[in-house]
Write an enzyme that holds these catalytic residues in place. Structure first.
Site, PDB file in Angstrom:
ATOM      1  N   GLU A   1       0.820  -1.193   0.000  1.00  0.00           N
ATOM      2  CA  GLU A   1       0.000   0.000   0.000  1.00  0.00           C
ATOM      3  C   GLU A   1       0.867   1.262   0.000  1.00  0.00           C
ATOM      4  O   GLU A   1       1.963   1.286   0.569  1.00  0.00           O
ATOM      5  CB  GLU A   1      -0.941  -0.010   1.206  1.00  0.00           C
ATOM      6  CG  GLU A   1      -1.998  -1.099   1.052  1.00  0.00           C
ATOM      7  CD  GLU A   1      -3.003  -1.158   2.181  1.00  0.00           C
ATOM      8  OE1 GLU A   1      -4.157  -1.535   1.909  1.00  0.00           O
ATOM      9  OE2 GLU A   1      -2.662  -0.836   3.331  1.00  0.00           O
TER      10      GLU A   1
ATOM     11  N   CYS B   1       3.637   8.348   1.413  1.00  0.00           N
ATOM     12  CA  CYS B   1       4.197   7.345   2.308  1.00  0.00           C
ATOM     13  C   CYS B   1       4.359   6.056   1.505  1.00  0.00           C
ATOM     14  O   CYS B   1       3.376   5.495   1.016  1.00  0.00           O
ATOM     15  CB  CYS B   1       3.214   7.168   3.466  1.00  0.00           C
ATOM     16  SG  CYS B   1       3.716   5.917   4.634  1.00  0.00           S
TER      17      CYS B   1
ATOM     18  N   CYS C   1       6.777  -7.387   6.585  1.00  0.00           N
ATOM     19  CA  CYS C   1       7.949  -6.889   7.329  1.00  0.00           C
ATOM     20  C   CYS C   1       8.442  -7.984   8.258  1.00  0.00           C
ATOM     21  O   CYS C   1       7.640  -8.667   8.889  1.00  0.00           O
ATOM     22  CB  CYS C   1       7.569  -5.660   8.143  1.00  0.00           C
ATOM     23  SG  CYS C   1       8.975  -4.901   8.989  1.00  0.00           S
TER      24      CYS C   1
ATOM     25  N   CYS D   1       7.305  -5.894  15.117  1.00  0.00           N
ATOM     26  CA  CYS D   1       6.929  -4.920  16.149  1.00  0.00           C
ATOM     27  C   CYS D   1       5.488  -5.219  16.568  1.00  0.00           C
ATOM     28  O   CYS D   1       4.625  -5.465  15.732  1.00  0.00           O
ATOM     29  CB  CYS D   1       7.045  -3.486  15.624  1.00  0.00           C
ATOM     30  SG  CYS D   1       8.735  -3.053  15.158  1.00  0.00           S
TER      31      CYS D   1
ATOM     32  N   CYS E   1       2.127  -3.232  15.299  1.00  0.00           N
ATOM     33  CA  CYS E   1       2.044  -2.876  13.876  1.00  0.00           C
ATOM     34  C   CYS E   1       1.328  -3.975  13.095  1.00  0.00           C
ATOM     35  O   CYS E   1       1.691  -5.151  13.203  1.00  0.00           O
ATOM     36  CB  CYS E   1       3.456  -2.671  13.317  1.00  0.00           C
ATOM     37  SG  CYS E   1       3.456  -2.243  11.568  1.00  0.00           S
TER      38      CYS E   1
ATOM     39  N   CYS F   1      -0.598   5.210  10.131  1.00  0.00           N
ATOM     40  CA  CYS F   1       0.624   4.482  10.495  1.00  0.00           C
ATOM     41  C   CYS F   1       0.286   3.130  11.084  1.00  0.00           C
ATOM     42  O   CYS F   1      -0.537   3.033  11.988  1.00  0.00           O
ATOM     43  CB  CYS F   1       1.388   5.221  11.589  1.00  0.00           C
ATOM     44  SG  CYS F   1       2.107   6.749  11.117  1.00  0.00           S
TER      45      CYS F   1
END
Ligand code: SAH
Length: 362
Positions: free
Chosen positions: A93, A106, A113, A117, A120, A340
């Site tokens: 995205e 962004c 990933c 974390c 997230c 975010c």
């Protein structure tokens, strides 16, 4: 997909080398870059200042192929999110955030990933692969196209942040070439302070980034002691706080005061106490930096909640009183899951994450 060389995988230097290799002049490479990034032209017949001979040679061996937009969502606040198809299994995205005085894009650097974390949503779907340079810079190209910038000549994208999906410093070589194109006057020509690489703290690559580029750095700190940071940002076990902050100091040496931004997600009852704020002040002693407090954005399956406004304000006040410039980041695009930590895209297989995790990093 095609086996032909994709010219979007080259920055200026490597495209010049490629033209040299195929027996052409390096300034031809510069002309091609200008067609692609100044005029939005990616079909060879339209590149009228190239000889017919060169055009047919390029046509035969190469393509200029950005990834494709599959869907677009528009938020009430003007934020736009594109789902970008990379191949038949993977998508990422890309988010455009318009503000009065700027437009921020962004962009994503990895499919999923590997960093895990805990707060997230990208982490939840695991990691599949790095994006190529063409897929990274291609997001900027297709966003410009979708916003009509090539036609209008209006520069709507003034800032780029590597804050989409993935850890950019674990895809260093491709991210570097994309940065080169972002800051090259023949391509997008953005000033260094308008390009920000956000990282959880891959120390050796922070040092490389300083040597190789002039971009700004954002550090996803999120905790002011190792115990907490180990648990919510597990890469901290490999690159602990004190070493990370020392790397930030090295990065900021000889640069503007605001070359390093500290990102701190506000997690209710986890990292948002007065003591946490005081510890953060201590951590940042001697590091010229500013702090962005990010209200936690929820996503399905998370147990975390966002700190309330009073807590965030009290946290900010402690930092400000200590002389650290601090802003609370506005949440944008929440209604379309574009904020975010809410980006998901599509990863080929969750199992892939375990096979492909960077050995020893986590
Ligand atoms: N891998 C890079 C880019 C990640 S996304 C990095 O770690 O910096 C950009 C920022 O969003 C990071 O600071 C990240 O920690 C933060 N973030 C992730 N999930 C979030 C969430 N759910 N709410 C608010 N911020 C989040």
């Amino acid at each position: 997909m095609t086996d032909k060389t994709n010219l979007l995988d080259f920055d200026r230097k490597s495209l010049e080398a490629y033209f040299d290799e195929i027996g052409d002049k390096s300034f031809r490479a510069q002309q091609v870059i200008k067609w692609i990034f100044h005029h939005g032209v990616i079909d060879y017949p339209s590149m009228t200042n190239l000889s017919k001979n060169l055009r047919s040679k390029l046509e035969e061996n190469t393509v200029i192929q950005p990834p494709e937009i599959v869907t677009e969502q528009k938020s009430e606040d003007g934020t736009r999110k594109w789902l970008v198809q990379l191949d038949n299994k993977n998508s990422v995205e890309t988010v455009f955030i318009p503000e009065n005085d700027r437009g921020t894009l962004c962009i994503s650097s990895q499919v999923g990933c590997p960093l895990d974390c805990k707060f997230c949503s990208t982490a939840q779907q695991g990691f599949n692969r790095n994006l190529t340079t063409s897929e990274i810079i291609g997001q900027v190209w297709i966003a410009n196209k979708a916003l009509g910038c090539f036609e209008s000549g209006k520069r709507m994208i003034t800032n780029i942040v590597f804050m989409g999906m993935g850890e950019p410093l674990l895809n260093y070589a491709n991210v570097l070439k994309a940065i080169n194109l972002l800051t090259d006057d023949l391509a997008f020509g953005l000033a260094r302070r308008r390009v920000t690489v956000s990282t959880s703290g891959i120390i050796p690559e922070i040092d490389r980034l300083k040597d190789d580029t002039n971009v700004s750095l954002a550090i996803s700190l999120h905790a002011s002691n190792n115990e907490l940071r180990n648990s919510i940002v597990p890469i901290n076990r490999s690159f602990p706080l004190a070493d990370l902050l020392a790397a930030c100091k090295r990065f900021s040496e000889g640069r503007d005061d605001d070359a390093v931004t500290i990102e701190y997600v506000m997690l209710n009852g986890i990292n948002d106490s007065i003591q946490d704020a005081r510890d953060l002040v201590k951590c940042l002693e001697g590091l010229p930096s500013k702090v962005n407090l990010i209200p936690f954005n929820k996503f399905p399956g998370t147990n975390y909640t966002c700190s309330d406004m009073n807590t965030i304000n009290a946290f900010r006040d402690i930092l400000m009183k200590a002389g650290i410039f601090t802003i609370t980041r506005k949440t944008r695009g929440d209604d379309i899951d574009a904020a975010c930590g809410q980006l998901v895209g599509k990863v080929a297989s969750k199992a892939a994450r375990h096979q492909k995790q960077q050995a020893g990093l986590i």
